[in-house]
Design an enzyme around this catalytic site. Structure first.
Site, PDB file in Angstrom:
ATOM      1  N   TYR A 183      -4.193   3.247   7.788  1.00 52.86           N
ATOM      2  CA  TYR A 183      -5.468   2.519   7.804  1.00 52.86           C
ATOM      3  C   TYR A 183      -6.363   3.056   8.919  1.00 52.86           C
ATOM      4  O   TYR A 183      -6.337   4.244   9.229  1.00 52.86           O
ATOM      5  CB  TYR A 183      -5.254   1.009   7.990  1.00 52.86           C
ATOM      6  CG  TYR A 183      -4.216   0.371   7.117  1.00 52.86           C
ATOM      7  CD1 TYR A 183      -4.314   0.434   5.730  1.00 52.86           C
ATOM      8  CD2 TYR A 183      -3.150  -0.346   7.655  1.00 52.86           C
ATOM      9  CE1 TYR A 183      -3.374  -0.194   4.918  1.00 52.86           C
ATOM     10  CE2 TYR A 183      -2.211  -0.976   6.843  1.00 52.86           C
ATOM     11  CZ  TYR A 183      -2.330  -0.888   5.492  1.00 52.86           C
ATOM     12  OH  TYR A 183      -1.407  -1.499   4.710  1.00 52.86           O
ATOM     13  N   LYS A 235       0.356   3.599  -2.766  1.00 49.95           N
ATOM     14  CA  LYS A 235      -0.863   4.415  -2.937  1.00 49.95           C
ATOM     15  C   LYS A 235      -0.561   5.919  -3.039  1.00 49.95           C
ATOM     16  O   LYS A 235      -1.121   6.588  -3.907  1.00 49.95           O
ATOM     17  CB  LYS A 235      -1.879   4.106  -1.829  1.00 49.95           C
ATOM     18  CG  LYS A 235      -2.546   2.732  -2.059  1.00 49.95           C
ATOM     19  CD  LYS A 235      -3.418   2.307  -0.905  1.00 49.95           C
ATOM     20  CE  LYS A 235      -4.144   1.006  -1.252  1.00 49.95           C
ATOM     21  NZ  LYS A 235      -4.404   0.141  -0.129  1.00 49.95           N
ATOM     22  N   SER A 242       0.799  -1.242   0.000  1.00 47.68           N
ATOM     23  CA  SER A 242       0.000   0.000   0.000  1.00 47.68           C
ATOM     24  C   SER A 242       0.824   1.281   0.000  1.00 47.68           C
ATOM     25  O   SER A 242       0.256   2.360  -0.173  1.00 47.68           O
ATOM     26  CB  SER A 242      -0.922   0.017   1.212  1.00 47.68           C
ATOM     27  OG  SER A 242      -2.088  -0.683   0.905  1.00 47.68           O
ATOM     28  N   VAL A 270       1.199  -3.961   3.771  1.00 46.62           N
ATOM     29  CA  VAL A 270       1.164  -5.282   4.399  1.00 46.62           C
ATOM     30  C   VAL A 270       2.439  -6.105   4.143  1.00 46.62           C
ATOM     31  O   VAL A 270       2.596  -7.184   4.701  1.00 46.62           O
ATOM     32  CB  VAL A 270      -0.100  -6.098   4.006  1.00 46.62           C
ATOM     33  CG1 VAL A 270      -1.355  -5.454   4.555  1.00 46.62           C
ATOM     34  CG2 VAL A 270      -0.183  -6.313   2.505  1.00 46.62           C
ATOM     35  N   TYR A 328      -3.022  -2.519 -10.595  1.00 47.28           N
ATOM     36  CA  TYR A 328      -2.977  -2.340  -9.133  1.00 47.28           C
ATOM     37  C   TYR A 328      -2.094  -3.411  -8.476  1.00 47.28           C
ATOM     38  O   TYR A 328      -1.247  -3.111  -7.629  1.00 47.28           O
ATOM     39  CB  TYR A 328      -4.406  -2.373  -8.572  1.00 47.28           C
ATOM     40  CG  TYR A 328      -4.455  -2.356  -7.067  1.00 47.28           C
ATOM     41  CD1 TYR A 328      -4.206  -1.191  -6.349  1.00 47.28           C
ATOM     42  CD2 TYR A 328      -4.725  -3.528  -6.348  1.00 47.28           C
ATOM     43  CE1 TYR A 328      -4.231  -1.184  -4.959  1.00 47.28           C
ATOM     44  CE2 TYR A 328      -4.751  -3.525  -4.957  1.00 47.28           C
ATOM     45  CZ  TYR A 328      -4.500  -2.355  -4.272  1.00 47.28           C
ATOM     46  OH  TYR A 328      -4.512  -2.355  -2.901  1.00 47.28           O
TER      47      TYR A 328
END
Ligand code: GLU
Length: 305
Positions: free
Chosen positions: A241, A64, A61, A259, A189
């Protein structure tokens, strides 16, 4: 500084045993849960490091904010904001946040999976291969590392098992929030999440965000300052998160976790920090990584609050 880093790592090392490797992407279980490393790129131009800082892991992530930057560079703030909101969802990264039978752009943000999948469609390029190559080039520039590449095993592992993301992407399609072929968007992605990095790559990316687009050492500006403010603000509220509030209180800087065990932290004007420790808490954040940042923040007065 190196001495301080060694001391903090030694103090936080026991926390690795409180975490668990991510196993919903089977290939991630091959990591060593005892690894713990850190790199800091500071404004004096020096990179400091300690522990397992040289180990490679997938960015997950932490890509992102880079996806968001690429979309901002390709479309500007107004178009990106129209498609993907900026409010914290308070839900897990792969959560579904919709009400009254509708999914609206305000229900997602670029740091949760749905938002990031929607952002993939905003990258310029005739094909999804081209879009991904442009994203990879930006990641290489930000990391000051021309050798970055995709970890094929992790990419294939997530492509094979990533049905939750498939469901999220089809939901976006159902509500007209993406138009392109779902499998192609997801392929981009999954590849993006599988870019292999180390702590110094993350420290360099964090540094450039901390300096509103200026690369370490050369000082070359690679994105406009207002994009840096946009990305950092969203990192502050949504980057960790549904643990972002707690992180803001305890550490107090914009950051993004993945992760794969990485955390990238952005200390405005001062430093970029890259941490790796793959044993995660139940929210998907590196347990020891957060402890290291907490101690570092206390020692070096990093909190922006
Ligand atoms: N590739 C992972 C997923 O979509 C990224 C999640 C994360 O790092 O938070 O599930």
């Amino acid at each position: 500084m190196e001495e301080l880093l060694e001391k903090i790592l030694a103090a936080c090392e026991p926390f690795v045993r409180q975490g668990k490797l991510a196993d919903y992407i089977p290939e991630l279980t091959k990591a060593d849960p005892n690894d713990l490393g850190i790199c800091i790129q500071s404004s004096d131009g020096r990179m400091r490091h300690a522990g397992d800082y040289h180990k490679c892991f997938t960015i997950q992530s932490i890509v992102k904010p880079i996806l968001l930057l690429q979309a901002l560079m390709d479309n500007g703030i107004a178009s990106v904001r129209q498609k993907v909101g900026v409010e914290a969802t308070g839900k897990p990264f792969d959560g579904i946040n919709y009400t009254e039978q509708a999914l609206l752009s305000d229900h997602i943000n670029p740091m949760v999976n749905m938002g990031a999948i929607a952002i993939c469609t905003m990258i310029q390029g005739r094909t999804y291969q081209e879009k991904f190559q442009r994203l990879l080039s930006l990641t290489k520039r930000l990391a000051c590392n021309p050798d970055l590449s995709v970890n094929e095993a992790v990419y294939l592992s997530e492509k094979r098992t990533g049905n939750k993301n498939r469901a999220l992407a089809y939901l976006l399609k159902t509500y007209g929030m993406i138009e392109d072929d779902v499998e192609q968007v997801l392929d981009c992605y999954f590849r993006a999440c599988s870019i292999q990095v180390n702590c110094s790559d993350l420290a360099n990316i964090g540094f450039t965000l901390a300096n509103h687009g200026r690369l370490p050492i050369s000082g070359e500006r690679i994105f406009p300052s207002e994009y840096g403010s946009y990305v950092n603000a969203i990192l502050m509220t949504c980057g960790m998160y549904d643990g972002s509030g707690e992180f803001a209180v305890n550490v107090g800087v914009p950051a993004k976790s993945g992760v794969g065990g990485g955390i990238m932290a952005v200390v405005p004007t001062r430093m970029g920090i890259g941490i790796f420790s793959p044993a995660l808490d139940e929210k998907g954040n590196s347990v020891a990584g957060i402890q290291v940042l907490k101690q570092l923040s206390q020692k070096l007065y990093l909190s922006i609050f």
